[in-house]
Design an enzyme around this catalytic site. Sequence first.
Site, PDB file in Angstrom:
ATOM      1  N   GLY A  23      16.107 -22.502  -1.165  1.00 20.07           N
ATOM      2  CA  GLY A  23      16.588 -23.543  -0.271  1.00 20.07           C
ATOM      3  C   GLY A  23      16.861 -24.859  -0.948  1.00 20.07           C
ATOM      4  N   ASP A  46       6.876 -14.048  -2.475  1.00 22.63           N
ATOM      5  CA  ASP A  46       8.240 -14.528  -2.230  1.00 22.63           C
ATOM      6  C   ASP A  46       8.919 -15.046  -3.493  1.00 22.63           C
ATOM      7  OD1 ASP A  46       6.656 -16.822  -2.331  1.00 22.63           O
ATOM      8  OD2 ASP A  46       7.168 -17.502  -0.317  1.00 22.63           O
ATOM      9  N   THR A  47       8.157 -15.645  -4.395  1.00 19.55           N
ATOM     10  CA  THR A  47       8.773 -16.123  -5.636  1.00 19.55           C
ATOM     11  C   THR A  47       9.228 -14.960  -6.513  1.00 19.55           C
ATOM     12  OG1 THR A  47       7.343 -18.067  -5.565  1.00 19.55           O
ATOM     13  CG2 THR A  47       8.484 -17.641  -7.623  1.00 19.55           C
TER      14      THR A  47
END
Length: 491
Positions: free
Chosen positions: A406, A237-238
């Site tokens: 986020g 995800d990074t």
Amino acid sequence: MSAKNVIVCDIGASSARVFNAAYDGSKLSLGTIHRFTNKPICVGQSLYWDIFALYEGMKKGIAEVGNQAVSIGIDAMSNDYLLIDKTGAIIEPPHTYRDARTVGMLEEMDKLITKEELYYRTGLQFNRMNSLYQWLSVAKSRPQILEAADSLLFLPDALVYFLSGEKHTEYTLASVSQAYSPAKNSWDTGLLEKIKFPTRLLKNIIPPATKAGNLSLSVCGELSVKKLPVIAVGEHDTASAVAAVPSLAPRFAYISSGTWSIVGTETKAPLINERSCRHGLANEGGVGGRIRLLKNVMGLWILQECRRYWQERGKDYSFEDLARMAEKSKWSQGLFDPDDELFYKPGPMPELISAYFGACGEPAPQQTGDIVRCVLLSLACKYRYVLECLEFACGYKLPVVHIVGGGSANAPLNQFTANITGKTVFAGPLEATALGNAMVQFIAMGDFASLGEARNAVIKSVDLQEFAPDNKPQWQELYERFRAKTDLLPV
């Protein structure tokens, strides 16, 4: 051109989402289809991911938009994995990287190979969440599990397998396992033999923007959707989040801010030298042939656990509430190292913070706003330290910081970061991981010719918030107190 749509499955450490991502020839857009919780499950002494709930949540989203899309991509956490037997059945649910089984494994690894040799072979920081230490733990305590297995699949690859029946390892996931050799561009089989881990379990490595398979006939029938290609995106995800950093500049710093704060920069090739080794900087694979030179910081996990603690006691603060309390607080006394082992596992975080200060003989923050401000200031100080390490290793300055994910919505943390680092901070996009996932699918489909072209579309598509440093002496004094308090190597 008419808009083209892809399905983005983005699974974070606390929540998961399925998006419908569109590209109209100029801009990218995201529409949320389904949100669901990703909550680890504790059974006995073990902590697992509920991969079955994740799979069901993904399928619900795919069923809603599958017939309007041209492809699917999945990103999720790295390092954690499934073992599959010869029949294709799951041997056991995947442990989370916070599971206690890796406690003491760094010391066990030291008995087999020196830290310096391990770093020069893999180019990664030493962190007990890394796959290598998980595999060492299993090889030492439960070798029968490995004997029964036929394949190892990292979590996103396992979900691709559930959908398509195909088994691969996506490059960005392999690169963060600490079992991958950047020099050889392949698994470090010699290293794995040292820990008695069977290399037959590992699958072939495929790059981002590669077709990993198609939805199986059974999945298509169950969901009443057409046979879509499943694209290997930056499945870590990074890696997807960094792909969506809205900059075309040759040099910039980024912070992928969420449960973890990943502080780094991009390089064209691995940087494995005395300086990067000294500060444990990780060379992780990125999209478009880039290397993500970085270091993990504990991140907003600490604040998430504080919030959960207060919720359990009847105080249901939103993150916006906590940000406002931090802005009103005047706390500037004690700070702490967010990466202290005390804060690694789930627990009563406000009490653990108090215990940290008690062990140092210092007063701890007691009011909610003071605790939040203390957490945010400590994070911003750690960000500056890691940025100094990166600049030291690279030999040049990183002029600006892009905060994506986020945590980019946390205005006090963004401003503290600008003030303490002395660098201009650009915050956004909020859904960087999902955008990066979509970008790679569109690259695979031929809509973008390069990562730079895709980033240019992101720049056109998002509004960034700028935070300028105020350059007051108090921030330098605060950072110096942080450095004096924490046991960090000098830069």
